[in-house]
Design an enzyme around this catalytic site. Sequence first.
Site: not given
Length: 323
Positions: A132-133
């Site tokens: 995930g970012c």
Amino acid sequence: MIKAGIIGGSGYAAGELIRILINHPDVDLRWVHSRTVAGQRIVDVHQGLHGEIDMNFSSKLDLPGIDVLFCCRPAGKTREFLETMTVPEGLRIIDLSRDFRLEAEGNDFVYGLSELNRKPMVRGARRVANPGCLAMAVELSLIPLAKNLLLNSDINTTVFTGATSEGAEHRPTTHYAWRNDNAVVYRPFRHTQEAEIIQTLKAMQQSFNARLNMVPVRGPFSRGIMAVTWLECPLELTEVIRIYHEYFDDHNFTFITSKIPDLKDVVNTNKCIIHLDKIDGRLLITAVIDNLLKGAAGNAVHTMNLLFGLQETTGLTMKSVAF
């Protein structure tokens, strides 16, 4: 040439992925699949690609005709896809959803943080789960400490995210009138990506048992993530900096700087820039990434380069917007 396909091709991350792949010297992008805009021209959805690609979104999936599949559909949809489709055994899959980031029985996806798992990706992995970012920014801030068993106090991090972190689907929090000149805390201490951060830190430091206090903030900008993290650390700042330089020395996209970075230092690049400071005994770590590149499409292409034995930076040399 590596023959590539994309499913879920209408979103922001997919648009950036298309941009990178059509300019990658070792990739032949065969098709981009979309259920919602099948038959439409790609440039009518991703308008920044005018003059660069002459292709329509496909409604068909030719899995035997490609070497790597990028999955850019929403959470839950990659798992559904793999359960309902016949997937060629040799097909490499890079998933940009969160379906396979967490370790579980039967999950054969490698967690795609190259700064942690480069070796398994180089040595024959076929399925990779893109981080995930938000998790990417926090993990890169902390893994050098975890390797040196230095995560022994509560970790506090405030993560500022751009509007594109929420995807291309229209919702109230992505409207310009709401987002501009505005900021709001969301999912404090309960964000879905906390679990993968903790999993990563424990992979580096098995004794890690501290509390992660993460407060995400929606910021008034389009793209980029800034993670500001602080914790107790007994080492002098010069030693901490040495540890970070040593850890990231043979990695191509993460850099330590003596100046607090701006978001614009990394927007439009696959870089992570980290700044370290020590104030009143607390270590302050500032990390910035582009959520759509280092936090999504750029990292996915980096992963592909590793899976196919290419030089890591191939196709990923990009200049930041800077000003």
